[in-house]
Every structure is written in structure tokens, then in C-alpha cells.
Design an enzyme around this catalytic site. Structure first.
Site, short mmCIF file in Angstrom:
data_model
loop_
_atom_site.label_atom_id
_atom_site.label_comp_id
_atom_site.label_asym_id
_atom_site.label_seq_id
_atom_site.Cartn_x
_atom_site.Cartn_y
_atom_site.Cartn_z
N HIS A 1 0.83 -1.20 0.00
CA HIS A 1 0.00 0.00 0.00
C HIS A 1 0.87 1.25 0.00
O HIS A 1 0.62 2.19 -0.78
CB HIS A 1 -0.92 0.01 1.22
CG HIS A 1 -1.66 1.30 1.41
ND1 HIS A 1 -2.86 1.56 0.78
CD2 HIS A 1 -1.36 2.41 2.14
CE1 HIS A 1 -3.27 2.77 1.12
NE2 HIS A 1 -2.38 3.31 1.94
N GLU A 2 1.88 1.28 0.88
CA GLU A 2 2.76 2.44 0.92
C GLU A 2 3.54 2.59 -0.38
O GLU A 2 3.78 3.71 -0.85
CB GLU A 2 3.71 2.36 2.12
CG GLU A 2 3.01 2.34 3.48
CD GLU A 2 2.05 3.51 3.68
OE1 GLU A 2 2.28 4.58 3.09
OE2 GLU A 2 1.05 3.33 4.39
N HIS B 1 1.70 4.51 -2.95
CA HIS B 1 1.89 5.97 -2.93
C HIS B 1 3.15 6.37 -3.70
O HIS B 1 3.16 7.41 -4.37
CB HIS B 1 1.97 6.46 -1.49
CG HIS B 1 0.68 6.35 -0.73
ND1 HIS B 1 -0.51 6.84 -1.23
CD2 HIS B 1 0.40 5.83 0.49
CE1 HIS B 1 -1.47 6.62 -0.35
NE2 HIS B 1 -0.95 6.01 0.69
#
Length: 227
Positions: free
Chosen positions: A98-99, A102
Site C-alpha cells: 500500500h505504501e 503511494h
């Protein structure tokens, strides 16, 4: 919308926030006990996803805490917490991916992320002063009625930031789940687990945005009654 109805909404939001946070912690703890098929740690998952997306200018760092993971577009660092960096669980893989989502957004100039990043200086200023201006505006509303509206304007910036954050987080989770499946790190049941963990994480941003909007309406109702 009346003040009493806004208060009811805010109470419901607080209850939902408590339920969502507890569920998120429960799911994270549950999926933290399930190993990924390949046994990769969160740090290894992050580096692999960065590599697969051709991103070479982002470093993966280890930071203390639980669920403190975040990507910093200014320093190009992907910061993973104690429970993610060295863990080979499906929860750690989901958070790390998920990170990385980004970082991929940043590399591809994803519009909502660029907007959120551009808002950071203004929102930082607003967060530093908003409560003081609102308090002064309420106490001095008869003498300086415009002061409360200034506080409302500052709070509106933080609310807008919360709303802009929603598509950024949802898109990062979508990228994460899709890549985990393509990379063979989470398939079938483990893919469903990673999607479930990220879904509950997304709910925290959603409820925060709704709570901020309800609070904004509450302050507007106070100012409206004093006109």
C-alpha cells in the site's frame, strides 16, 4: 441542518470510528499470524514492488511503532514500522505494498496525490492555528464576528485535505492488491486477506473525512446563529 442533528451525527461517527479502529487492529493482528506464500518480509515486498515499477530513487526505511507506516514524497522514503519491516506476514505485505502504491502514484504524477502534497504547507499552517482561532472566535463572537469565520475557513482547509486524501488512499490500496496478485505474493485466500486488511484501513480515512465535515457544519451553524 440543526445543531442537535449535527451532534447526533458526530456521536454516531465517534462510535463508528471506535468500531472501525478496533476491527482494523483485530484484522491486522489476525493476518499478522499468516505467512505469505513466498515468505517475503515487508521490506522485501516494498523493494520488489518499487523495482517492478521501475522506481529507483525511493529508499525503504525502518521506523518504530505500529501502523506508523507512510511514504514521504519530499524525502523519497518509504517508512515501514516494526510490525511490517521485518515481518513476512500477509498483513505486512499488504501494508508495505500500500505504501509503495503511494510511491508509484508519486512517480506517475497521480493527480490527487499532487494536490494533497501541494496542500500540505497550507494545512500545516491551518492545523497549527485553527483551534485557537475558533476558540477566540466563539468567545469574542459579539465583538469580532468575522474571527469565527476565519477559524471556519482554516478548518475547511483541513476538511478539504481529508476529502482529497480518500481517493489517494483507495487508489494506493487498489494498486497494492493488484500488484500482490501479479507478483504471486498474495493469491486466492491470501489476496482476499490483504484486500480485507486494506479495506478496513481505508474506512478509517473515510470516517475521519465524514467527522471533519460534520464538525465543520457544526461551527458553521454556530456562526450562522450569531449573524
Amino acid at each position: 441542518m440543526t445543531t442537535s442533528s449535527i451532534w447526533i451525527i458526530m456521536i454516531l461517527i465517534m462510535v463508528l470510528s471506535y468500531i472501525i479502529q478496533n476491527t482494523l487492529n483485530s484484522r491486522f493482528d489476525k493476518y499478522s499470524r499468516i505467512q505469505t506464500p513466498q515468505g517475503l518480509t515487508g521490506a522485501e515486498v516494498a523493494r520488489k514492488m518499487l523495482h517492478d515499477n521501475g522506481i529507483t530513487n525511493v529508499s525503504v526505511e525502518h521506523i518504530p511503532g505500529k501502523l506508523t507506516d507512510h511514504y514521504n514524497p519530499e524525502t523519497k522514503t518509504l517508512n515501514l514500522s516494526d510490525a511490517v519491516y521485518g515481518s513476512n506476514s500477509i498483513a505486512a505485505a499488504a501494508v508495505a505494498a500500500h505504501e509503495c502504491g503511494h510511491a508509484v502514484q508519486d512517480a506517475w504524477s497521480y493527480g490527487p496525490l499532487r494536490l494533497r502534497s501541494a496542500m500540505v504547507p497550507v494545512v500545516s499552517f491551518a492545523n497549527r492555528w485553527v483551534q485557537w482561532v475558533l476558540l477566540a472566535g466563539i468567545l469574542l463572537i459579539e465583538a469580532f464576528p468575522h474571527l469565527l469565520w476565519a477559524g471556519i475557513a482554516l478548518f475547511a482547509m483541513t476538511t478539504l485535505f481529508s476529502l482529497v486524501t480518500l481517493p489517494v488512499e483507495v487508489d494506493a490500496s487498489r494498486r497494492a492488491v493488484d500488484w500482490l496478485e501479479r507478483a504471486g505474493i498474495a493469491e486466492g485466500e491470501t489476496k482476499a486477506m490483504s484486500a480485507d486488511a486494506l479495506k478496513w484501513a481505508a474506512y478509517t480515512y473515510f470516517i475521519a473525512a465524514i467527522g471533519s465535515l460534520a464538525t465543520l457544519l457544526y461551527y458553521i451553524s454556530i456562526a450562522g446563529r450569531r449573524r
